[in-house]
Design a protein around this motif. Structure first.
Motif, PDB file in Angstrom:
ATOM      1  N   ASP A  22       0.937  -1.203   0.007  1.00 25.67           N
ATOM      2  CA  ASP A  22       0.120  -0.003   0.124  1.00 25.67           C
ATOM      3  C   ASP A  22       0.600   1.215  -0.034  1.00 25.67           C
ATOM      4  O   ASP A  22       0.534   2.306  -0.740  1.00 25.67           O
ATOM      5  CB  ASP A  22      -1.086   0.083   1.204  1.00 25.67           C
ATOM      6  N   ASN A  61      -5.042  -2.682  -0.907  1.00 24.04           N
ATOM      7  CA  ASN A  61      -6.127  -1.861  -1.046  1.00 24.04           C
ATOM      8  C   ASN A  61      -7.060  -2.106  -2.412  1.00 24.04           C
ATOM      9  O   ASN A  61      -6.324  -2.373  -3.223  1.00 24.04           O
ATOM     10  CB  ASN A  61      -5.594  -0.360  -1.144  1.00 24.04           C
ATOM     11  N   LYS A  62      -8.287  -2.281  -2.107  1.00 29.96           N
ATOM     12  CA  LYS A  62      -9.036  -2.724  -3.695  1.00 29.96           C
ATOM     13  C   LYS A  62      -8.690  -1.496  -4.637  1.00 29.96           C
ATOM     14  O   LYS A  62      -8.961  -1.919  -5.763  1.00 29.96           O
ATOM     15  CB  LYS A  62     -10.606  -2.917  -3.029  1.00 29.96           C
ATOM     16  N   ARG A  63      -8.826  -0.389  -4.374  1.00 26.94           N
ATOM     17  CA  ARG A  63      -8.615   0.811  -5.216  1.00 26.94           C
ATOM     18  C   ARG A  63      -7.385   0.745  -5.925  1.00 26.94           C
ATOM     19  O   ARG A  63      -7.314   0.743  -7.339  1.00 26.94           O
ATOM     20  CB  ARG A  63      -8.756   2.016  -4.501  1.00 26.94           C
ATOM     21  N   HIS A  64      -6.144   0.074  -5.293  1.00 30.22           N
ATOM     22  CA  HIS A  64      -5.102  -0.101  -5.867  1.00 30.22           C
ATOM     23  C   HIS A  64      -5.032  -1.223  -6.959  1.00 30.22           C
ATOM     24  O   HIS A  64      -4.545  -1.418  -8.178  1.00 30.22           O
ATOM     25  CB  HIS A  64      -3.876  -0.335  -4.857  1.00 30.22           C
ATOM     26  N   GLN A  65      -5.832  -2.257  -6.395  1.00 33.93           N
ATOM     27  CA  GLN A  65      -5.929  -3.538  -7.111  1.00 33.93           C
ATOM     28  C   GLN A  65      -6.796  -3.118  -8.486  1.00 33.93           C
ATOM     29  O   GLN A  65      -6.339  -3.616  -9.482  1.00 33.93           O
ATOM     30  CB  GLN A  65      -6.683  -4.766  -6.319  1.00 33.93           C
ATOM     31  N   LYS A  66      -7.924  -2.403  -8.439  1.00 35.38           N
ATOM     32  CA  LYS A  66      -8.589  -1.983  -9.630  1.00 35.38           C
ATOM     33  C   LYS A  66      -7.589  -1.115 -10.567  1.00 35.38           C
ATOM     34  O   LYS A  66      -7.766  -1.427 -11.718  1.00 35.38           O
ATOM     35  CB  LYS A  66      -9.828  -1.244  -9.281  1.00 35.38           C
ATOM     36  N   LEU A  67      -6.885  -0.482  -9.871  1.00 34.86           N
ATOM     37  CA  LEU A  67      -5.929   0.372 -10.709  1.00 34.86           C
ATOM     38  C   LEU A  67      -4.800  -0.635 -11.568  1.00 34.86           C
ATOM     39  O   LEU A  67      -4.440  -0.152 -12.580  1.00 34.86           O
ATOM     40  CB  LEU A  67      -5.163   1.601  -9.906  1.00 34.86           C
ATOM     41  N   CYS A  70      -6.607  -1.869 -14.411  1.00 37.63           N
ATOM     42  CA  CYS A  70      -6.565  -0.596 -15.577  1.00 37.63           C
ATOM     43  C   CYS A  70      -5.119  -0.632 -16.305  1.00 37.63           C
ATOM     44  O   CYS A  70      -5.165  -0.570 -17.572  1.00 37.63           O
ATOM     45  CB  CYS A  70      -7.105   0.571 -14.908  1.00 37.63           C
TER      46      CYS A  70
END
Length: 97
Positions: A22, A61-67, A70
């Motif tokens: 993270d 962090n789910k946001r990091h995983q989604k990034l 992408c």
């Protein structure tokens, strides 16, 4: 350049090595568009992008995983039929993002 990019890059690699994905992501992502400022070949810049993707996927962090997903889509469009990208995409899909 060392002050604005180099120190953060070194700190991010230390955090990554210690399993603090993270924190490593928080240090690496702002450098994404500044990495070209330090020069290097396309292959060297790709290595940075690979580190960014790995860090994002390993982060809790789910946001990091989604990034990370992408970034993989972007990489896939730039490097067609890359076996590495395909393996990383399978890893990302296993995270159920």
């Amino acid at each position: 350049m060392a002050q604005t990019v180099g120190i953060a890059m070194c700190q991010a690699m230390i955090e990554y090595d210690q399993g603090n994905y993270d924190q490593a992501m928080e240090l690496l992502y702002p450098l994404r568009y500044r990495i070209v400022d330090i020069g290097g070949s396309d292959a060297q810049r790709d290595l940075f992008n690979q580190l960014l993707i790995h860090t994002a996927l390993k982060s809790d962090n789910k946001r990091h995983q989604k990034l990370g997903r992408c970034l993989l889509v972007e990489r896939d469009s730039l490097r067609l039929d890359s076996p590495m990208t395909q393996r990383l995409q399978q890893t990302a899909m296993a995270l159920h993002l």
